[in-house]
Design a protein around this motif. Structure first.
Motif, PDB file in Angstrom:
ATOM      1  N   ILE A  63      -6.869   3.593   0.755  1.00 23.40           N
ATOM      2  CA  ILE A  63      -5.844   3.089   1.514  1.00 23.40           C
ATOM      3  C   ILE A  63      -6.548   1.945   2.499  1.00 23.40           C
ATOM      4  CG2 ILE A  63      -4.094   3.607   3.159  1.00 23.40           C
ATOM      5  CD1 ILE A  63      -3.476   4.349   0.325  1.00 23.40           C
ATOM      6  N   ALA A 103      -1.863   9.136   7.122  1.00 20.10           N
ATOM      7  CA  ALA A 103      -1.537   7.672   7.675  1.00 20.10           C
ATOM      8  C   ALA A 103      -2.159   7.130   8.972  1.00 20.10           C
ATOM      9  CB  ALA A 103      -0.203   7.801   7.908  1.00 20.10           C
ATOM     10  N   LEU A 156      -7.181  -1.370   0.235  1.00 21.31           N
ATOM     11  CA  LEU A 156      -5.777  -1.692   0.376  1.00 21.31           C
ATOM     12  C   LEU A 156      -5.549  -2.724   1.818  1.00 21.31           C
ATOM     13  CD1 LEU A 156      -3.812   1.022  -1.448  1.00 21.31           C
ATOM     14  CD2 LEU A 156      -3.985  -1.597  -2.179  1.00 21.31           C
ATOM     15  N   GLN A 181      -5.977   4.938  -8.637  1.00 23.64           N
ATOM     16  CA  GLN A 181      -4.942   5.437  -8.203  1.00 23.64           C
ATOM     17  C   GLN A 181      -4.838   7.092  -8.434  1.00 23.64           C
ATOM     18  OE1 GLN A 181      -0.952   3.719  -8.663  1.00 23.64           O
ATOM     19  NE2 GLN A 181      -2.179   1.802  -8.350  1.00 23.64           N
ATOM     20  N   PHE A 215       0.053   4.971  -1.155  1.00 18.16           N
ATOM     21  CA  PHE A 215      -0.172   6.135  -0.378  1.00 18.16           C
ATOM     22  C   PHE A 215       0.951   7.207  -0.852  1.00 18.16           C
ATOM     23  CE2 PHE A 215       1.148   8.212   3.452  1.00 18.16           C
ATOM     24  CZ  PHE A 215      -0.165   8.642   3.955  1.00 18.16           C
ATOM     25  N   ALA A 264       0.689  -0.975  -0.086  1.00 20.49           N
ATOM     26  CA  ALA A 264      -0.050  -0.071  -0.024  1.00 20.49           C
ATOM     27  C   ALA A 264       0.706   1.342  -0.014  1.00 20.49           C
ATOM     28  CB  ALA A 264      -0.831  -0.053   1.206  1.00 20.49           C
ATOM     29  N   LEU A 312       3.073   3.530   6.319  1.00 19.11           N
ATOM     30  CA  LEU A 312       2.636   4.793   5.640  1.00 19.11           C
ATOM     31  C   LEU A 312       3.365   5.918   5.820  1.00 19.11           C
ATOM     32  CD1 LEU A 312      -1.110   3.739   5.813  1.00 19.11           C
ATOM     33  CD2 LEU A 312       0.373   3.336   3.854  1.00 19.11           C
ATOM     34  N   SER A 349       6.278   5.988   4.060  1.00 11.72           N
ATOM     35  CA  SER A 349       6.370   5.344   2.847  1.00 11.72           C
ATOM     36  C   SER A 349       7.486   5.783   1.863  1.00 11.72           C
ATOM     37  CB  SER A 349       4.925   5.615   2.091  1.00 11.72           C
ATOM     38  OG  SER A 349       4.580   6.858   2.208  1.00 11.72           O
ATOM     39  N   ALA A 351      -5.930   6.382   8.203  1.00  7.92           N
ATOM     40  CA  ALA A 351      -5.875   5.057   7.617  1.00  7.92           C
ATOM     41  C   ALA A 351      -5.659   3.947   8.507  1.00  7.92           C
ATOM     42  CB  ALA A 351      -4.956   5.069   6.460  1.00  7.92           C
TER      43      ALA A 351
END
Length: 229
Positions: free
Chosen positions: A122, A47, A126, A108, A31, A27, A167, A170, A50
């Motif tokens: 997210i 983040a 995901l 996306q 992200f 993911a 995340l 990321s 999510a």
């Protein structure tokens, strides 16, 4: 002590089953791309949200699992087998040289223009998609009592915490692993998923074959055949 050890084993089992299929590392690229227009503070907030959404979705699936099974008339062994097939399918897809993207390119691109990407795409699909939900409901079938449910919730929380860390970092994770590293990690996760999926199927099949009603029907059939012969 036995109870504590059992709870600890359940936490580890939940963590081991959920982490490969939630796979926050896969993911991370989505992200990172979808949050390019955000400030570092906004990216960290997304983040965190999510991870919270993921935790909430899976806890609801855990607590409502028994009700869902009863509502649709699904038996526990059948659920385990269905979840196992789904998990193994995802695992095989991850093992392919060019695995199918879990989120379409169009999704996306749409995500990149969204103000809030934490829930979609997210957290869902995901991090807590059908596979993660199936695993969570499957874990609910093993839980007996509030203590074991709490242990599973802790396992979910640990996975959500790791997802938040991945995340949040990321950009650095992708830069560190590179394309080859991400591909290798995806294949490792896929292999683990295949093993978990097959184990789910075998466990469900064994439970069906050893069910008292099934065994009784087989014994009666052999007895009638013997008497008729």
């Amino acid at each position: 002590m036995d109870t504590i050890a059992q709870w600890g084993g359940l936490i580890v089992a939940t963590f081991g089953a959920l982490l490969p299929i939630a796979n926050p590392f896969s993911a991370a690229p989505v992200f990172a791309a979808a949050s390019r227009q955000f400030t570092p503070e906004q990216r960290n907030q997304q983040a965190r949200k999510a991870a919270i959404y993921m935790f909430a979705i899976l806890v609801v699936a855990l607590l409502a699992g028994a009700l869902i099974l009863q509502l649709f008339g699904i038996t526990t062994p059948v659920l385990r087998m269905a979840g196992g097939v789904l998990i193994a399918k995802i695992g095989f897809a991850m093992l392919q040289p060019e695995p199918e993207s879990r989120v379409s390119e169009k999704s996306q691109q749409e995500a990149m223009s969204m103000v809030d990407i934490a829930f979609t795409p997210i957290a869902m699909p995901l991090l807590s998609g059908p596979g993660s939900i199936a695993v969570t409901i499957g874990m609910a079938t093993h839980a007996q009592g509030p203590g074991e449910y709490f242990a599973i919730v802790i396992g979910i929380a640990v996975v959500a915490f790791i997802a938040w860390l991945v995340l949040r970092s990321s950009s650095r994770v992708i830069e560190f692993l590179g394309v080859n590293g991400m591909d290798a990690l995806t294949k490792v996760m896929g292999f683990l998923l295949v093993g978990i999926g097959i184990q789910f199927v075998m466990t469900g099949l064994f439970e069906i074959l050893t069910d008292e009603s099934i065994v009784g029907a087989i014994v009666d059939a052999f007895r009638k055949a013997w008497e008729a012969g």
